[in-house]
Design an enzyme around this catalytic site. Sequence first.
Site, PDB file in Angstrom:
ATOM      1  N   ASN A 207      10.176  62.159  83.530  1.00 27.06           N
ATOM      2  CA  ASN A 207      11.608  62.330  83.782  1.00 27.06           C
ATOM      3  C   ASN A 207      12.241  60.969  84.085  1.00 27.06           C
ATOM      4  O   ASN A 207      11.530  59.982  84.273  1.00 27.06           O
ATOM      5  CB  ASN A 207      11.818  63.337  84.914  1.00 27.06           C
ATOM      6  CG  ASN A 207      11.194  62.842  86.203  1.00 27.06           C
ATOM      7  OD1 ASN A 207      11.613  61.843  86.754  1.00 27.06           O
ATOM      8  ND2 ASN A 207      10.159  63.536  86.667  1.00 27.06           N
ATOM      9  N   ASP A 276       7.303  69.579  87.447  1.00 26.66           N
ATOM     10  CA  ASP A 276       6.922  70.940  87.842  1.00 26.66           C
ATOM     11  C   ASP A 276       5.801  71.498  86.983  1.00 26.66           C
ATOM     12  O   ASP A 276       5.079  72.380  87.395  1.00 26.66           O
ATOM     13  CB  ASP A 276       8.146  71.862  87.740  1.00 26.66           C
ATOM     14  CG  ASP A 276       9.184  71.488  88.769  1.00 26.66           C
ATOM     15  OD1 ASP A 276       8.817  71.398  89.953  1.00 26.66           O
ATOM     16  OD2 ASP A 276      10.356  71.252  88.398  1.00 26.66           O
ATOM     17  N   ILE A 304       4.280  70.112  96.055  1.00 24.65           N
ATOM     18  CA  ILE A 304       3.812  69.360  97.234  1.00 24.65           C
ATOM     19  C   ILE A 304       4.679  69.686  98.448  1.00 24.65           C
ATOM     20  O   ILE A 304       4.176  69.951  99.538  1.00 24.65           O
ATOM     21  CB  ILE A 304       3.825  67.840  96.954  1.00 24.65           C
ATOM     22  CG1 ILE A 304       3.103  67.546  95.640  1.00 24.65           C
ATOM     23  CG2 ILE A 304       3.192  67.064  98.110  1.00 24.65           C
ATOM     24  CD1 ILE A 304       3.230  66.111  95.163  1.00 24.65           C
TER      25      ILE A 304
HETATM   26  O1  C5P Z   1      12.249  72.471  93.337  1.00 25.27           O
HETATM   27  P1  C5P Z   1      12.737  71.098  93.152  1.00 25.27           P
HETATM   28  O2  C5P Z   1      11.921  70.288  92.172  1.00 25.27           O
HETATM   29  O3  C5P Z   1      14.195  70.985  92.879  1.00 25.27           O
HETATM   30  O4  C5P Z   1      12.551  70.417  94.591  1.00 25.27           O
HETATM   31  C1  C5P Z   1      12.728  69.064  94.814  1.00 25.27           C
HETATM   32  C2  C5P Z   1      11.939  68.626  96.020  1.00 25.27           C
HETATM   33  O5  C5P Z   1      10.609  69.129  95.940  1.00 25.27           O
HETATM   34  C3  C5P Z   1      11.793  67.145  96.110  1.00 25.27           C
HETATM   35  O6  C5P Z   1      11.681  66.777  97.481  1.00 25.27           O
HETATM   36  C4  C5P Z   1      10.494  66.887  95.362  1.00 25.27           C
HETATM   37  O7  C5P Z   1       9.883  65.680  95.763  1.00 25.27           O
HETATM   38  C5  C5P Z   1       9.681  68.092  95.760  1.00 25.27           C
HETATM   39  N1  C5P Z   1       8.706  68.571  94.761  1.00 25.27           N
HETATM   40  C6  C5P Z   1       7.367  68.582  95.066  1.00 25.27           C
HETATM   41  N2  C5P Z   1       6.437  69.059  94.165  1.00 25.27           N
HETATM   42  C7  C5P Z   1       6.848  69.538  92.985  1.00 25.27           C
HETATM   43  C8  C5P Z   1       8.218  69.553  92.658  1.00 25.27           C
HETATM   44  C9  C5P Z   1       9.118  69.056  93.557  1.00 25.27           C
HETATM   45  O8  C5P Z   1       7.005  68.138  96.165  1.00 25.27           O
HETATM   46  N3  C5P Z   1       5.938  69.990  92.135  1.00 25.27           N
END
Ligand code: C5P
Length: 405
Positions: A207, A276, A304
């Site tokens: 990304n 994701d 995470i």
């Molecule tokens: O669900 P979303 O991706 O919008 O959430 C964003 C937050 O979740 C950010 O703090 C990002 O670092 C964290 N995140 C994560 N692990 C993932 C996806 C997002 O820790 N697989």
Amino acid sequence: MGRNILLGVSGGIAAYKACELVRAFRKLGDDVRVIMTEGAQEFVRPLTMQVLSENPVGTATFDPTYESQIGHIDLARWADVVLVAPATANLIARMAQGMADDLLTTVLLATTAPVVVAPAMNTQMWNHPRVQANLEILAATPRHRVVEPDAGELACKEVGPGRLPDPHVLLQAVDQATTEPILAGKRVLITAGPTREFIDPARFISNPSTGKMGHSIAQAAQAMGAEVLLVRGPVDLERPFGVDVLEVTTARSMHKVVMARAEEMDFVVMVAAVADWRPADEKAEKVKKSEMSDTLKMERNPDILAELGQQFGPQSSSEGPIIVGFAAESRDIVERAREKMKRKGAHIMVANQIGGSRSTFGADSATIHIVSERTVTDYPADTKAKLGRALWREVVRLTQSTLAP
Ligand code: C5P
């Protein structure tokens, strides 16, 4: 960052590097005024500094024109911080003796701002006991801080200590001098940048995150006194000064590092744009174009933030860090961030706007809102450098107020 920076330049070959410093401060949004000693003017023309700083340059003690624009006492009061770079042996001696025999030394006596001194000289001069004795006097002077020179090859071809440190080191020293140490003794982990999810050794899904926001937050935490671990995906940024950096590539490697280190932290800030999904079947060999399928089967990466929230968040009973997440949203920003905060179990969420003309990806500035269960604080568009500090002030405030046990 909107600070008033007074840069004192004395007459060493490293004076040319002061030009870079002026540019760097201007880029951060600081107002810069430069004073040059007579010696400095032999190396760099005052006009160069005037153009770069967009301010008149002080060159002589009682120049009627300059004094009419800003008197030397007003200049001493104007400064939020004074950086002397490079500081020659001669200037250091004059400062140590409290002399006021030119504009720079006069202003240095008159100011009550923090003073950061960055010596640069020949190695033998640096090692001379008189120079070291003068430096000790300066280091023991209230509000004064001496930044050690780097070792390396000098302009005189000698090898040893005496080089002016790189601009980012001096910028960080100034940052520290102008920042309240609200994170002293705290340990923080910050993730930054994108992750890469490989299809085969030659192809990956990623990304547009550049890691700028995460780096600003790490840099700000370090300036505020924290011990900082930055876990970063592939980015094209300098390692922030004074910060431990661990490089990772995939979401799974980031997950592993973060989960192993989170418990020992006071704060974990998940700024990284973690992918994701990852290709379900990563190939060890490069796939030939003719053999490539038109569809790619994906599987979910670990979340995470959600795992951290489950382990240490407000609903958990175990002692652990305050968990801060980021939510990039294009509409209903605050509501969605709060919903995400609850769903993932974070203590605090930083909502930032993506999409449209105010996209945050790769930009130097952003618009953020810091959301906790009962509070929202809005920040108008600002530089990521400034927002990094603002974020910590708010996170510490929330930790001591609404999030306090
Ligand atoms: O669900 P979303 O991706 O919008 O959430 C964003 C937050 O979740 C950010 O703090 C990002 O670092 C964290 N995140 C994560 N692990 C993932 C996806 C997002 O820790 N697989």
